[in-house]
Design an enzyme around this catalytic site. Structure first.
Site, mmCIF file in Angstrom:
data_model
loop_
_atom_site.group_PDB
_atom_site.id
_atom_site.type_symbol
_atom_site.label_atom_id
_atom_site.label_comp_id
_atom_site.label_asym_id
_atom_site.label_seq_id
_atom_site.Cartn_x
_atom_site.Cartn_y
_atom_site.Cartn_z
ATOM 1 N N ALA A 1 16.857 -23.920 -10.520
ATOM 2 C CA ALA A 1 18.137 -23.639 -11.196
ATOM 3 C C ALA A 1 18.791 -22.465 -10.474
ATOM 4 C CB ALA A 1 18.136 -23.303 -12.626
ATOM 5 N N TYR A 2 20.111 -22.315 -10.573
ATOM 6 C CA TYR A 2 20.820 -21.031 -10.249
ATOM 7 C C TYR A 2 20.867 -20.371 -11.438
ATOM 8 C CZ TYR A 2 24.479 -18.095 -8.373
ATOM 9 O OH TYR A 2 25.026 -16.941 -7.944
ATOM 10 N N THR A 3 20.139 -19.103 -11.766
ATOM 11 C CA THR A 3 19.975 -18.414 -12.734
ATOM 12 C C THR A 3 20.616 -16.950 -12.588
ATOM 13 O OG1 THR A 3 17.968 -17.755 -12.117
ATOM 14 C CG2 THR A 3 17.900 -19.793 -13.376
ATOM 15 N N TRP B 1 15.806 -16.549 -22.308
ATOM 16 C CA TRP B 1 15.461 -15.260 -22.099
ATOM 17 C C TRP B 1 14.015 -15.281 -21.326
ATOM 18 C CZ3 TRP B 1 16.779 -10.978 -26.161
ATOM 19 C CH2 TRP B 1 18.134 -11.124 -26.238
ATOM 20 N N TYR C 1 15.163 -28.414 -17.314
ATOM 21 C CA TYR C 1 15.271 -27.307 -18.223
ATOM 22 C C TYR C 1 16.542 -26.723 -18.257
ATOM 23 C CZ TYR C 1 10.137 -27.526 -17.736
ATOM 24 O OH TYR C 1 8.720 -27.714 -18.040
ATOM 25 N N GLN D 1 9.960 -19.126 -11.628
ATOM 26 C CA GLN D 1 9.000 -18.573 -12.617
ATOM 27 C C GLN D 1 8.421 -19.548 -13.348
ATOM 28 O OE1 GLN D 1 10.773 -14.887 -14.911
ATOM 29 N NE2 GLN D 1 12.440 -15.959 -14.205
ATOM 30 N N TYR E 1 27.446 -19.815 -15.756
ATOM 31 C CA TYR E 1 26.056 -20.178 -15.972
ATOM 32 C C TYR E 1 25.789 -21.223 -17.079
ATOM 33 C CZ TYR E 1 20.996 -20.278 -16.961
ATOM 34 O OH TYR E 1 19.736 -20.587 -17.227
#
Length: 304
Positions: free
Chosen positions: A66-68, A156, A105, A12, A131
């Site tokens: 990232a692993y989100t 978010w 980030y 994203q 996480y």
């Protein structure tokens, strides 16, 4: 910044960064799905990281990967650790070898949510889930390498592609007449475009005096939209602002977290204080509802 390596270009934030970073240098965007197999980067595979960085020799690495999957991370702990905790340190080490800098980030989920005022960069992290824990370790790994860096914590995150709360709500509202949404978790919904544009503005300011910027102004910052709401409030705003008439939703019910148990525990309050970012770089970040309105305008126009 002659050459910028953007990692996580298919995510994203990465997708938006491909546009916003263009004025700052030669952007080479890579990810797991990069069309050129030689430039694919899988953060779970350290050799792919080293290979691409050493081949491209960037002066700046921007890591938007990232692993989100917050709940899934409770079962895939090892994978989350590789991507969120180990890989950032490897990227930092490779950047240091080249004399490069790194932008990375992180997340509001490094905090436990026990506060009732916005968290500052000086507040002590205490993550509640895998996480958040792995993202915190990733931050610390970069800091330990001792290279010029920017770590930007956000919260978010939503956008018009990928998997996120906004798109999930729009999908479910077409399929169901009632949605039950948690109302006692508080944070700041942040559009991926806001993150990308603010990042570009900060990096643009660094070009006026790079040595001073990376020596004195770089470091850890909070970057989110202004204001706060609950997940229920976020959903309510989505449906109030949505122009499309194809929604079947008739009721949006507010529920406490205990009525919606999840594998990963979430912080009850995770609003971040962004005053350091605004004061240091003169940035005026958007209010969360206004940013959402702009995102939905773009979404509606693209459908129409």
């Amino acid at each position: 910044m002659n050459r910028i390596l953007l990692v996580g270009a298919d995510g994203q934030v990465g997708w938006e960064l491909q546009r916003t970073l263009l004025t700052l240098g030669d952007v080479i965007a890579v990810g797991r799905n990069t069309s050129q197999s030689a430039l694919r980067v899988d953060l779970a595979a350290p050799d792919t990281i080293q290979q691409v960085v050493r081949e491209l020799k960037p002066s700046l690495i921007v890591n938007a990967a990232a692993y989100t999957a917050v709940d899934k991370a409770e079962q895939e702990v090892e994978l989350a650790e590789k991507v969120n905790a180990v890989a950032p340190g490897i990227l930092a080490e490779e950047a240091k070898r080249l004399g490069a800098a790194i932008v990375h980030y992180s997340t509001d989920y490094v905090f436990n949510g026990s506060s009732d005022i916005p968290y500052t960069e000086q507040d002590q992290p205490d993550p509640l889930n895998t996480y958040g824990r792995t993202k915190l370790i990733g931050e610390q790994a970069i800091q330990a390498v001792g290279l010029p860096h920017l770590i930007l914590r956000t919260s978010w995150v939503y956008g018009l592609r990928g998997r996120n709360f906004l798109l999930t709500m729009l999908k479910l509202a077409q399929e169901r007449e009632e949605l039950r949404i948690v109302s006692d978790q508080i944070g700041a919904p942040t559009w991926s475009r806001t993150i990308a544009e603010a990042t570009a503005q900060v990096l643009a300011s660094s070009m006026r005096d790079p040595e001073r910027f990376w020596a004195e102004q770089a470091g850890l910052y909070h970057l989110t939209a202004v204001g706060r709401t609950s997940w229920h409030g976020f959903a309510e705003a989505i449906f109030q602002l949505q122009r499309l008439k194809t929604l079947n939703l008739k009721a949006l019910v507010a529920i406490p977290s205990e009525q919606y148990p999840t594998p990963a525990k979430r912080p009850a309050y995770s609003q971040l204080d962004t005053s350091k970012l605004s004061e240091t770089f003169g940035l005026k970040l958007p209010e969360w509802r206004r940013a959402l309105e702009l995102a939905l305008d773009i979404s509606s126009n693209s459908v129409e």
